[in-house]
Design a protein around this motif. Structure first.
Motif, PDB file in Angstrom:
ATOM      1  N   ARG A 196     -14.683  36.947 -16.344  1.00  0.00           N
ATOM      2  CA  ARG A 196     -14.588  35.869 -17.325  1.00  0.00           C
ATOM      3  C   ARG A 196     -13.157  35.588 -17.773  1.00  0.00           C
ATOM      4  O   ARG A 196     -12.925  34.673 -18.561  1.00  0.00           O
ATOM      5  N   PHE A 234     -19.529  29.216 -17.968  1.00  0.00           N
ATOM      6  CA  PHE A 234     -20.099  30.460 -18.482  1.00  0.00           C
ATOM      7  C   PHE A 234     -21.020  30.116 -19.643  1.00  0.00           C
ATOM      8  O   PHE A 234     -20.952  29.015 -20.202  1.00  0.00           O
ATOM      9  N   TYR A 235     -21.852  31.080 -19.994  1.00  0.00           N
ATOM     10  CA  TYR A 235     -22.690  30.907 -21.175  1.00  0.00           C
ATOM     11  C   TYR A 235     -21.847  30.969 -22.438  1.00  0.00           C
ATOM     12  O   TYR A 235     -20.892  31.742 -22.534  1.00  0.00           O
ATOM     13  N   ALA A 240     -24.968  27.408 -20.691  1.00  0.00           N
ATOM     14  CA  ALA A 240     -23.782  27.380 -19.839  1.00  0.00           C
ATOM     15  C   ALA A 240     -22.992  26.106 -20.080  1.00  0.00           C
ATOM     16  O   ALA A 240     -23.565  25.011 -20.152  1.00  0.00           O
ATOM     17  N   SER A 283     -29.847  25.237 -18.530  1.00  0.00           N
ATOM     18  CA  SER A 283     -29.477  26.648 -18.712  1.00  0.00           C
ATOM     19  C   SER A 283     -29.842  27.180 -20.096  1.00  0.00           C
ATOM     20  O   SER A 283     -29.746  28.381 -20.337  1.00  0.00           O
ATOM     21  N   TYR A 330     -31.513  35.356 -22.762  1.00  0.00           N
ATOM     22  CA  TYR A 330     -30.180  35.547 -22.196  1.00  0.00           C
ATOM     23  C   TYR A 330     -29.886  37.035 -22.002  1.00  0.00           C
ATOM     24  O   TYR A 330     -29.449  37.460 -20.927  1.00  0.00           O
ATOM     25  N   TRP A 377     -29.864  36.951 -18.180  1.00  0.00           N
ATOM     26  CA  TRP A 377     -28.706  36.210 -17.699  1.00  0.00           C
ATOM     27  C   TRP A 377     -27.365  36.768 -18.170  1.00  0.00           C
ATOM     28  O   TRP A 377     -26.347  36.069 -18.097  1.00  0.00           O
ATOM     29  N   ASP A 387     -21.192  36.623 -14.401  1.00  0.00           N
ATOM     30  CA  ASP A 387     -21.104  35.193 -14.130  1.00  0.00           C
ATOM     31  C   ASP A 387     -22.490  34.557 -14.267  1.00  0.00           C
ATOM     32  O   ASP A 387     -23.451  35.223 -14.649  1.00  0.00           O
ATOM     33  N   ILE A 388     -22.583  33.258 -13.940  1.00  0.00           N
ATOM     34  CA  ILE A 388     -23.834  32.525 -14.167  1.00  0.00           C
ATOM     35  C   ILE A 388     -24.619  32.291 -12.877  1.00  0.00           C
ATOM     36  O   ILE A 388     -25.576  31.517 -12.867  1.00  0.00           O
ATOM     37  N   SER A 389     -24.242  32.952 -11.785  1.00  0.00           N
ATOM     38  CA  SER A 389     -24.840  32.619 -10.497  1.00  0.00           C
ATOM     39  C   SER A 389     -26.351  32.823 -10.480  1.00  0.00           C
ATOM     40  O   SER A 389     -27.093  31.986  -9.943  1.00  0.00           O
ATOM     41  N   ALA A 408     -28.495  32.869 -13.120  1.00  0.00           N
ATOM     42  CA  ALA A 408     -29.109  31.872 -13.994  1.00  0.00           C
ATOM     43  C   ALA A 408     -29.081  30.497 -13.336  1.00  0.00           C
ATOM     44  O   ALA A 408     -30.062  29.742 -13.399  1.00  0.00           O
ATOM     45  N   ARG A 409     -27.986  30.164 -12.691  1.00  0.00           N
ATOM     46  CA  ARG A 409     -27.870  28.877 -12.016  1.00  0.00           C
ATOM     47  C   ARG A 409     -28.949  28.722 -10.954  1.00  0.00           C
ATOM     48  O   ARG A 409     -29.598  27.667 -10.847  1.00  0.00           O
TER      49      ARG A 409
END
Length: 220
Positions: A102, A127-128, A140, A191, A198, A202, A206-208, A210-211
């Protein structure tokens, strides 16, 4: 500035009166929540509405509220004060793997008046984020990875600073508050997650995941 944000109608006298009410209440004020009009207005630029002593007292109070929350930034409108003032500080211990992904480094206590920012370079990253004025939710948000901040310092001089990584995200989030913008305005709404979801699903660096699972930013 948000295209929907209208300037606050508070006069300098009313801003001063509101600050005095907050300072003399004897307790830490509650953080204003989404739905309050002050969060959807462009705050008044600081132009001497408060004395140096009053401004210092308000900054100390805002820092205490931020620490208690806890959070890494607080804007004056979040206390019901439509003034372009925000305090920022990020001294939380973060897992090194998370911090590396991050770009999160400690941010010493920082005060900004009348801030505005411009992207520095063309890189964006998602990012969240959460917000002390939007209890219980995270989403996100894609933001510039680096920004150049223009702001007024406490001594009245106009200054510039460069921020990158998580520090740039905090700067953008708090500057947005002063222009009637909530992070949800910039968020990928698919998201949107409760804090519990969360944390359970999640909270990776990173957010991969969740994405993929929630179906947002499919081209990332």
């Amino acid at each position: 500035m948000s295209p929907d944000a209208t300037p606050t109608d508070y006069s300098a006298a009313r801003i001063h009166e509101t600050v005095q009410e907050v300072l003399t209440a004897g307790v830490l004020p509650a953080i204003v929540q989404a739905g309050h009009p002050v969060l959807r207005q462009t705050a008044a630029p600081f132009s001497g509405q408060l004395s140096d002593a009053e401004l210092g007292q308000l900054i100390d109070l805002m820092r205490s509220v931020m620490h208690k929350a806890p959070g890494v930034g607080l804007a004056a409108p979040q206390l019901g004060i439509p003034l372009q003032l925000a305090v920022l500080e990020d001294q939380f211990e973060v897992d090194p793997a998370v911090a590396a992904v991050r770009g999160r480094e400690p941010l010493p206590f920082f005060i900004m008046l009348n801030p505005s920012f411009q992207p520095s370079g063309g890189t964006t990253v998602a990012f969240y984020e959460g917000c002390l004025s939007v209890n219980g939710l995270q989403a996100a948000v894609c933001r510039p990875e680096s920004v150049r901040l223009d702001f007024t310092a406490l001594d009245g001089t106009r200054q510039q600073r460069e921020f990158s990584g998580w520090q740039a995200r905090i700067v953008q989030h708090e500057t947005d508050h002063l222009h009637g913008i909530l992070y949800l305005d910039r968020a990928e709404l698919r998201s949107l997650s409760s804090n519990a979801e969360y944390s359970a699903r999640w909270a990776q660096p990173d957010i991969s995941l969740a994405r993929k699972e929630l179906g947002f930013l499919p081209d990332a």
